[in-house]
Enzyme design. Structure first.
Site, PDB file in Angstrom:
ATOM      1  N   ASP A   1       1.042  -1.100   0.151  1.00 15.77           N
ATOM      2  CA  ASP A   1       0.015  -0.163  -0.056  1.00 15.77           C
ATOM      3  C   ASP A   1       0.823   1.735   0.339  1.00 15.77           C
ATOM      4  OD1 ASP A   1      -2.150   2.054   0.236  1.00 15.77           O
ATOM      5  OD2 ASP A   1      -2.405   1.152   2.377  1.00 15.77           O
TER       6      ASP A   1
ATOM      7  N   ASP B   1      -2.554   2.642  -5.867  1.00 16.22           N
ATOM      8  CA  ASP B   1      -1.846   2.356  -5.115  1.00 16.22           C
ATOM      9  C   ASP B   1      -1.831   1.421  -4.291  1.00 16.22           C
ATOM     10  OD1 ASP B   1      -3.830   2.869  -3.867  1.00 16.22           O
ATOM     11  OD2 ASP B   1      -3.471   4.942  -3.154  1.00 16.22           O
ATOM     12  N   GLU B   2      -2.053  -0.366  -4.399  1.00 10.85           N
ATOM     13  CA  GLU B   2      -2.463  -0.863  -3.582  1.00 10.85           C
ATOM     14  C   GLU B   2      -2.659  -1.863  -4.448  1.00 10.85           C
ATOM     15  OE1 GLU B   2      -5.732  -1.939  -0.907  1.00 10.85           O
ATOM     16  OE2 GLU B   2      -5.888  -0.432  -1.362  1.00 10.85           O
TER      17      GLU B   2
END
Length: 378
Positions: free
Chosen positions: A22, A122-123
């Site tokens: 993350d 983003d993950e």
């Protein structure tokens, strides 16, 4: 002490090696990397309500801003009230730049394994049980990836390394920013026992309130209550909570290429924008009905509903909700979409909704419904 379950919970699978990565305040971090003078400012990515008649919504914020209480999906006007004027900086999001950076980071992930499931820019989850580097250590691989992202991209991320997806995500959120959390099988229940209910992803505010009324505030409370009692109050969601509280999550990492084939979405751009809540809800209801038809055609049942919403200033927010059980029912899909829409409604309707979409994903085949139904009848 094991959870009182009368053998209803499945046998745990602890052989896998799963990493959840993350990125830390991703959009804001990219902007601070490209402009270091922003690092000591409370940086908010979104529209400045002072320049737009009080309208605007926060896409994300850096950790300086978060110390003042600013968070994503917050109305920009509230952020302005929370942060001293001399500290606050607004920037419009640059999604072209963020996608390019995300693509570079995902390339690094794919150099480790092709079993990468992207959740957002983003993950992502990585299953490194078998990997291209021949490593038997998920921790070694995760640290290597974290270090490489920092050195090559100038950005920080946090990771959770463990044996399933649920715990991996719990781990990545546990020690942000630049966190490194490793949860061994023999430590999982003790780790979960200490966590507050609000930290369990998938348990929303309404469910939290109901659990509090039952005297359950932490994972330990979930571990101590009988699984049948959770099922009685929360149906299949109760069974899922019992699994998670005991460190059980048998869902697999779905590689991006497979995941993309197994998601069905409907979205539409509106011109003029939507400013009326009932109009937005009517469109969500129509999307759900169309998704039901498409899912039935393919004999799929969705486990997750995703809402995508964009305002007139091109601020885009994507939210997802794990469903209590796999379904292709339009009413259940609509209800999930409506609950995701609720907290965002005022901010986005004030600015005007330019784009609205719903996606059904995380599919199960139809025969999923025939497994273990007797567990949920008394």
């Amino acid at each position: 002490m094991t959870s009182p379950s009368d053998g209803l919970l499945p046998v745990n699978d602890t052989h896998r090696r799963i990493i959840h990565v993350d990125m830390d305040a991703f959009y804001a971090s990219v902007e601070m990397r490209d402009n270091p003078t922003l690092k000591n400012k409370a940086l908010v990515i979104g529209q400045d309500a002072r320049k737009n008649h009080g309208h605007g919504v926060v896409a994300t914020a850096n950790y300086v801003a978060r110390k003042y209480g600013v968070h994503s999906a917050m109305p920009s006007i509230k952020a302005i009230r929370l942060v001293p004027a001399d500290k606050l900086v607004f920037l419009r999001p640059d999604f072209t730049k963020y996608r390019a950076v995300s693509a570079e980071i995902h390339e690094m992930m794919h150099e480790i394994t092709d079993s990468v499931q992207s959740i957002a820019l983003d993950e992502a989850y990585l299953d490194v049980t078998e990997n291209k580097l021949g490593s038997t250590s998920a921790v070694e691989l995760a640290i290597g990836l974290q270090t490489r992202i920092r050195e090559e991209e100038g950005l920080n991320c946090s990771f959770g390394a463990t044996y399933n997806k649920f715990l991996a995500k719990m781990g990545s959120e546990y020690a942000k920013p630049f966190g490194r959390t490793v949860i061994l099988p023999e430590e999982a229940r003790a780790f979960l026992a200490r966590q507050k209910i609000k930290k369990f992803h998938g348990i929303g505010p309404k469910t939290q309130e109901r659990l509090h009324q039952m005297g359950i505030y932490t994972g330990r409370g979930l571990q101590r209550i009988h699984v049948r009692e959770l099922i009685k109050h929360f149906n299949r969601m109760g069974y899922l909570m019992a699994e998670h509280a005991n460190g059980i999550d048998l869902s697999r990492v779905v590689p991006d290429d497979e995941h993309n084939r197994k998601s069905i979405g409907i979205e539409r751009t509106y011109e003029p924008c939507i400013y009326n809540e009932q109009t937005a809800l009517t469109n969500l209801r129509n999307y759900a009905a169309s998704l039901e038809e498409k899912l039935q055609e393919r004999n799929f049942f969705a486990n997750t509903v995703v809402l995508k919403i964009r305002n007139n200033d091109f601020v885009t927010v994507t939210k997802r909700r794990k469903l209590p059980h796999a379904t292709h029912n339009a009413t259940e899909i609509y209800q999930a979409a409506r609950e995701l829409f609720g907290p965002l409604a005022n901010s986005f309707l004030n600015d005007g909704i330019r784009l609205l979409g719903v996606t059904a994903t995380d599919f199960s085949e139809a025969d999923f419904e025939d497994v273990g139904l007797d567990l949920f009848s008394d």
